[in-house]
Design a protein around this motif. Structure first.
Motif, PDB file in Angstrom:
ATOM      1  N   PRO A 624      14.135 -18.940   8.742  1.00 53.55           N
ATOM      2  CA  PRO A 624      15.047 -17.917   8.813  1.00 53.55           C
ATOM      3  C   PRO A 624      15.692 -18.104   7.517  1.00 53.55           C
ATOM      4  N   THR A 625      16.158 -16.977   7.128  1.00 49.71           N
ATOM      5  CA  THR A 625      17.018 -16.875   5.631  1.00 49.71           C
ATOM      6  C   THR A 625      18.207 -16.152   5.787  1.00 49.71           C
ATOM      7  N   VAL A 626      19.125 -16.142   4.953  1.00 52.61           N
ATOM      8  CA  VAL A 626      20.458 -15.326   4.966  1.00 52.61           C
ATOM      9  C   VAL A 626      20.494 -15.000   3.394  1.00 52.61           C
ATOM     10  N   GLY A 627      20.578 -13.811   3.214  1.00 55.38           N
ATOM     11  CA  GLY A 627      20.722 -13.372   1.563  1.00 55.38           C
ATOM     12  C   GLY A 627      21.904 -12.839   1.351  1.00 55.38           C
ATOM     13  N   VAL A 628      22.624 -12.906   0.303  1.00 55.86           N
ATOM     14  CA  VAL A 628      24.148 -12.402  -0.056  1.00 55.86           C
ATOM     15  C   VAL A 628      23.700 -11.887  -1.587  1.00 55.86           C
ATOM     16  N   PHE A 629      23.912 -10.518  -1.635  1.00 53.53           N
ATOM     17  CA  PHE A 629      23.493  -9.774  -2.538  1.00 53.53           C
ATOM     18  C   PHE A 629      24.750  -9.029  -3.323  1.00 53.53           C
ATOM     19  N   GLU A 722      30.566 -17.628   2.728  1.00 53.50           N
ATOM     20  CA  GLU A 722      31.652 -18.566   2.100  1.00 53.50           C
ATOM     21  C   GLU A 722      30.943 -19.497   0.960  1.00 53.50           C
ATOM     22  N   LYS A 725      30.071 -17.676  -1.942  1.00 58.10           N
ATOM     23  CA  LYS A 725      31.041 -17.622  -2.744  1.00 58.10           C
ATOM     24  C   LYS A 725      31.208 -18.492  -4.083  1.00 58.10           C
ATOM     25  N   HIS A 730      29.011 -12.266  -8.882  1.00 55.02           N
ATOM     26  CA  HIS A 730      29.527 -11.196  -9.515  1.00 55.02           C
ATOM     27  C   HIS A 730      29.589 -11.346 -11.166  1.00 55.02           C
TER      28      HIS A 730
ATOM     29  N   PHE B   7      18.626  -6.672   9.085  1.00 57.77           N
ATOM     30  CA  PHE B   7      17.361  -6.259   8.738  1.00 57.77           C
ATOM     31  C   PHE B   7      16.314  -6.602   9.809  1.00 57.77           C
ATOM     32  N   MET B   8      16.097  -7.944   9.999  1.00 60.17           N
ATOM     33  CA  MET B   8      15.173  -8.416  10.450  1.00 60.17           C
ATOM     34  C   MET B   8      15.753  -9.591  11.544  1.00 60.17           C
ATOM     35  N   LYS B  10      14.811 -12.475  11.556  1.00 62.29           N
ATOM     36  CA  LYS B  10      14.815 -13.900  10.949  1.00 62.29           C
ATOM     37  C   LYS B  10      15.721 -13.955   9.417  1.00 62.29           C
ATOM     38  N   ASP B  11      15.589 -12.793   8.900  1.00 62.59           N
ATOM     39  CA  ASP B  11      16.054 -12.523   7.757  1.00 62.59           C
ATOM     40  C   ASP B  11      17.272 -11.692   7.609  1.00 62.59           C
ATOM     41  N   ARG B  12      18.601 -12.604   7.463  1.00 60.31           N
ATOM     42  CA  ARG B  12      19.668 -11.574   7.482  1.00 60.31           C
ATOM     43  C   ARG B  12      19.971 -11.313   6.004  1.00 60.31           C
ATOM     44  N   ILE B  13      20.925 -10.104   5.655  1.00 56.00           N
ATOM     45  CA  ILE B  13      21.187  -9.533   4.358  1.00 56.00           C
ATOM     46  C   ILE B  13      22.585  -9.229   4.504  1.00 56.00           C
ATOM     47  N   ILE B  14      23.403  -9.661   3.466  1.00 58.46           N
ATOM     48  CA  ILE B  14      24.537  -9.400   3.420  1.00 58.46           C
ATOM     49  C   ILE B  14      25.024  -8.744   1.972  1.00 58.46           C
ATOM     50  N   PHE B  15      25.610  -7.672   1.851  1.00 63.64           N
ATOM     51  CA  PHE B  15      25.979  -7.217   0.668  1.00 63.64           C
ATOM     52  C   PHE B  15      27.320  -7.344   0.404  1.00 63.64           C
ATOM     53  N   VAL B  16      27.583  -7.794  -0.741  1.00 64.12           N
ATOM     54  CA  VAL B  16      29.206  -8.087  -1.124  1.00 64.12           C
ATOM     55  C   VAL B  16      29.621  -7.395  -2.383  1.00 64.12           C
ATOM     56  N   THR B  17      30.632  -7.032  -2.114  1.00 61.68           N
ATOM     57  CA  THR B  17      31.321  -6.577  -3.515  1.00 61.68           C
ATOM     58  C   THR B  17      32.262  -7.762  -4.200  1.00 61.68           C
ATOM     59  N   LYS B  18      32.488  -7.333  -5.475  1.00 60.19           N
ATOM     60  CA  LYS B  18      33.465  -8.268  -6.273  1.00 60.19           C
ATOM     61  C   LYS B  18      34.720  -8.644  -5.474  1.00 60.19           C
ATOM     62  N   ASP B  20      35.070  -8.650  -2.317  1.00 61.56           N
ATOM     63  CA  ASP B  20      34.771  -9.528  -1.027  1.00 61.56           C
ATOM     64  C   ASP B  20      34.808 -10.880  -1.531  1.00 61.56           C
ATOM     65  N   HIS B  21      34.345 -11.255  -2.818  1.00 61.10           N
ATOM     66  CA  HIS B  21      34.085 -12.709  -3.180  1.00 61.10           C
ATOM     67  C   HIS B  21      35.398 -13.136  -3.987  1.00 61.10           C
ATOM     68  N   SER B  25      36.397 -20.004  -2.067  1.00 58.28           N
ATOM     69  CA  SER B  25      35.469 -20.157  -0.824  1.00 58.28           C
ATOM     70  C   SER B  25      36.273 -21.185   0.136  1.00 58.28           C
TER      71      SER B  25
END
Lengths: 732, 146
Positions: A624-629, A722, A725, A730, B7-8, B10-18, B20-21, B25
């Motif tokens: 399982p994966t978690v992607g932060v883009f 987190e 981060k 960015h 998305f699925m 198994k694979d989570r995707i998070i989009f973040v803007t500047k 957000d970050h 942390s």
């Protein structure tokens, strides 16, 4: 008697409580016990010292006779030995030089006390096999009859002088089995050198035609004759001829590295850095000096220099040029000089394969029959490319048109072929396959070359990247000019009408001129049998512990090592940085450190100038994966990364860890680039039981230390956003 | 604005803007032990000795002039003179002599003390003693600890 009473008292209440029958039984049994006790007592009493008088006399007579017999025997043996010794000495003095067959080897015995492993070197037996006749007569405190040809003695005091003095000063070397042999008529005495390694100071004496007799301290003039020559066990064949043929092969190497690739070179460097004056011998079956592999499928293809194929040099984005060879030839010393040169060095023996390993004797045998003894050995044999069974069975015409890509010669051959044929098909969608596809794809328009890539997965890097990134990668590769065929299982390859015809399981037919099979690596474990090393059944390769050790004095590093990773479990890694890290670690452990695999290695891939990622840990798409883009700008490309960090290859900024502080470049801000892709840059976490075991840095560079730290911690993080981060995705 | 994209499974995707970050942390990282024997160290070991196996040195300590290099650099490192290393001229001279014998490995540039670049392995482009090796490995090793 008292005991009896106590027992009886205890039983009484019980007895009373039960029926009469029981009572009677109990009583009976108690009485029986009582009687037995009494009888036992009596028996004990009777076995006193007051035995029969006659027995004593017999006893004394027997003992006396034994003593006498021993004494007589001992005397006879000693005097017999003495006689034989004298005869032998006369013989030796009188005997003229003869041919090898009639040679007599005189071997000596090295002090090897069994109880003190540290003090003296463990000794070996006379390596003399036929045709050499050995005689060593040894006697010491225990008078052993002479056994031929094997002689072992436990000597209370070390035999001084031309003795192999101990290597074990540092406890790191538990035993050094140094074989000493002198073949009498063999004129080729191995170089008489004084080597000064701290680990193995071997004092050699001139080998003379008549053996040097060194009288041991033992008064009995025991015939311990020896000449110590440090060398290598003479091969069983005629010594004279063999030494002539193997004249460039050193007979002994304190550090022997089998295999001449990345891991081996990293180990050599590590050994030399830590053990001053170390003498390191690399034995490789290739004809090349150690070189790095990644440029063979990346940078060398992108080079503008037409001579790159010959020189194997390439210019990077920032103009910095280097060769794929780790060091130019002047870095190395010649194998024949290895034992002589003052400060030691690294020697490379090319074109030789180690075919047999004798762990008991600490020596290896080469393909040409030469033997080399060692003290510490590293096996870094890497692997050979796997082939598809259907191609293997397809016949010579198909094999002639198939490339299994791994070495420099494969690169040169494929580069030449790419200029000659019209169509090349790459089978395999992993790192190598995708990189070659991109490299060839870029040339496709200039050369009028059709590039096809086929694999059973749904997208490039399908086993490594999560599906969405794999799809994205596949699109990029397509843009480089590659015709990608997914879900392709090759059923059959045949040669027809001067073309190769590939038939897929689903019926599709592909015609091509040349095939490149990039379907994995088979680790080379041929030495496992002779060396008695364990081979891992799950991952392949030699099974080693967390310190990369297979057995005493044998380490394994690189592609061939299936090692125990304390953080991530047992695994085998086939990446360049891992070869460097594990090679370096093995070198450290060979010089006395006992460090486990701890610094997690990373890997990277550049599929052209626009797609690049670095990764670390277990990067398996089935997890399982978690992607932060975030959105990518034009600055986030591999090209920009190299320019900024001021290093040559991106790989070096990580592996070589150059001690240069990264300077922020004051370039003009790039024009805003509209990226249609959603996955411009980001971080992907691979999870196993909620712990991050792998990280992919997607178009985000120079953040590897943070990623490494997260994996090292092995914590369960509640919110991976987190954690993301920490990477400042960015920023640049 | 960030949004989760399931998305699925198994694979989570998070989009973040500047934005957000922007907030620092709150992920917890374990404190690093500076004396951890397993860790790779930078150029200087915790006990003050030089780590000859540091990748930052490239092949300097292991090549044919390795011994001379080690002598010169050790002398410099332990030098207590006011002008650090002024008592090590002899060592540096013999190191240079040795390096001149292997021009391929140690190309002679204008800066005579510079480490090899280009053909040989990649060592720091400026001379080793004057760079700040201590800080760099520290920063690369422990970015989160700052």
């Amino acid at each position: 008697m008292f005991k009896c009473k106590a027992v009886w008292n205890k039983l009484a209440p019980l007895v009373r409580a039960s029926s009469t029958l029981c009572l009677q039984n109990a009583r009976k049994s108690v009485l029986r016990h009582g009687r037995r006790l009494e009888m036992v007592q009596k028996a004990q009493m009777s076995s006193g010292p007051a035995g029969g008088g006659g027995e004593n006399t017999l006893y004394y007579v027997l003992v006396g006779a034994t003593c006498l017999g021993t004494g007589v025997y001992a005397y006879r043996t000693v005097s017999g030995d003495k006689e034989r010794y004298n005869e032998r000495m006369i013989d030796l003095v009188n005997r003229p030089k003869q041919g090898p067959r009639a040679a007599e080897a005189v071997t000596e015995v090295v002090a090897g006390s069994k109880e003190e492993p540290v003090e003296e070197p463990t000794l070996t037996e006379a390596p003399v096999e036929e045709p050499l006749v050995t005689e060593a007569v040894v006697e010491f405190t225990e008078s052993k009859p002479v056994t031929e040809p094997l002689v072992e003695a436990s000597i209370p005091e070390p035999i001084v002088e031309t003795l192999v003095t101990e290597s074990v000063v540092e406890a790191s070397v538990p035993e050094s089995i140094i074989e000493v042999s002198v073949t009498e008529p063999v004129a080729e005495a191995p170089a008489v050198t004084q080597s000064e390694e701290p680990l193995a100071s071997v004092v050699e004496s001139e080998t003379k035609p008549t053996p040097v007799i060194i009288a041991a301290h033992v008064p009995e003039a025991s015939p311990v004759s020896e000449s110590a020559a440090v060398s290598e066990p003479a091969p069983a064949a005629e010594p004279v001829e063999s030494t002539a043929a193997h004249s460039d092969v050193p007979e002994h190497a304190p550090y022997l590295l089998i295999g001449g690739g990345t891991a081996s070179f990293a180990a050599a460097r590590s050994i030399r850095a830590r053990d001053p004056g170390a003498r390191v011998l690399i034995v490789t079956e290739e004809s090349e000096l150690p070189y790095m592999r990644p440029p063979l499928s990346k940078e060398l293809w992108f080079s503008d220099d037409p001579k790159a194929t010959e020189t194997l040099r390439f210019k990077q984005w920032n103009g910095k040029e280097r060769s794929i060879y780790f060091q130019p030839p002047s870095f190395y010393i010649s194998p024949t000089d290895l034992a002589k040169v003052e400060n030691g060095g690294v020697a490379v023996l090319t074109g030789r394969k180690v075919v047999h390993m004798d762990v008991r004797e600490n020596k290896v045998k080469l393909s040409d029959g030469a033997e080399i003894s060692y003290e510490k050995c590293l096996i870094a044999t890497g692997g050979v490319p796997r082939n598809l069974q259907v191609i293997d069975r397809a016949g010579e015409e198909v094999m002639k048109r198939t490339t299994l890509f791994r070495k420099i010669e494969d690169f040169r051959s494929l580069e030449k072929i790419s200029r000659e044929v019209k169509s090349i098909t790459i089978i395999g969608g992993g790192f190598l396959g995708s990189e070659l596809a991109c490299a060839l794809g870029r040339r496709s328009t200039d050369l009028g070359l059709e590039v096809i890539q086929m694999f059973p997965e749904k997208g490039n890097m399908g086993k490594v990247l999560p599906e969405y990134l794999s799809n994205w990668t596949t699109e990029k590769v397509r843009k480089e000019g590659v015709n990608i065929i997914m879900d392709a299982v090759v059923k059959n390859v045949s040669y027809k009408n001067d073309k190769l015809e590939i038939k897929l399981k689903d019926g599709r037919l592909i015609e091509t001129d040349h095939v490149v099979a990039a379907v994995g690596l088979e680790p080379s474990v041929e030495l496992a049998k002779s060396a008695g090393l364990e081979v891992d059944s799950d991952f392949g390769g030699y099974r080693v512990n967390a310190e990369l050790q297979a057995r005493s004095n044998i380490w394994v590093a690189g592609d061939a090592a299936c090692f125990y990773d304390i953080k991530l479990g047992r695994r085998r890694v086939e990446h360049h940085d891992h070869a460097v890290v594990s090679g370096r670690l093995a070198g450290e452990n060979m010089t006395g450190a006992s460090k486990p695999y701890w610094h997690q290695s990373m890997f990277w891939s550049d599929l052209g100038p626009d797609v690049g990622y670095e990764a670390i840990g277990i990067v398996d798409s089935s997890l399982p994966t978690v992607g932060v883009f975030a959105k990518a700008t034009a600055k986030d490309t591999p090209k920009a990364a190299t320019e900024q960090s001021g290093t040559g290859i991106r790989s070096e900024s990580e592996t070589e860890a150059v001690a240069v502080t990264l300077k922020a470049e004051t370039t003009a801000p790039p024009p805003p680039v509209q990226q249609k892709e959603d996955y411009g840059k980001g971080v992907v976490f691979y999870l196993r039981d909620n712990v991050v075991v792998g990280i992919v840095l997607w178009n985000v560079f120079n953040r590897m230390p943070i990623a490494r730290k997260i994996i090292k911690d092995g914590e369960q993080h509640a919110d991976l956003n987190e954690v993301a981060k920490l990477f400042n995705i960015h920023e640049d | 604005m960030s949004y989760l994209n399931i998305f699925m499974s198994k694979d989570r995707i998070i989009f973040v803007t500047k934005e957000d970050h922007e907030a620092p942390s709150n992920a917890e990282l374990i404190e690093d032990d500076p004396n951890d024997p397993y860790e790779d160290h930078g150029l200087i070991l915790p006990n003050g000795d030089i780590n000859w196996n540091c990748p930052c040195l490239g092949g300097m300590a292991s090549g044919p002039c390795g011994q001379q290099f080690k002598d010169a650099f050790s002398c410099f490192h332990y030098s207590k003179e006011e002008v650090k290393g002024s008592d090590c001229v002899e060592n540096f001279r013999s190191m240079q002599e040795c390096m001149q014998k292997y021009p391929e490995l140690y190309p002679q540039e204008d800066d005579n003390d510079s480490a090899p670049s280009g053909g040989a392995d990649n060592a720091p482009s400026d001379s080793v003693p004057t760079s700040s090796p201590e800080s760099t490995p520290a920063t690369t090793e422990n970015p989160a600890a700052s």
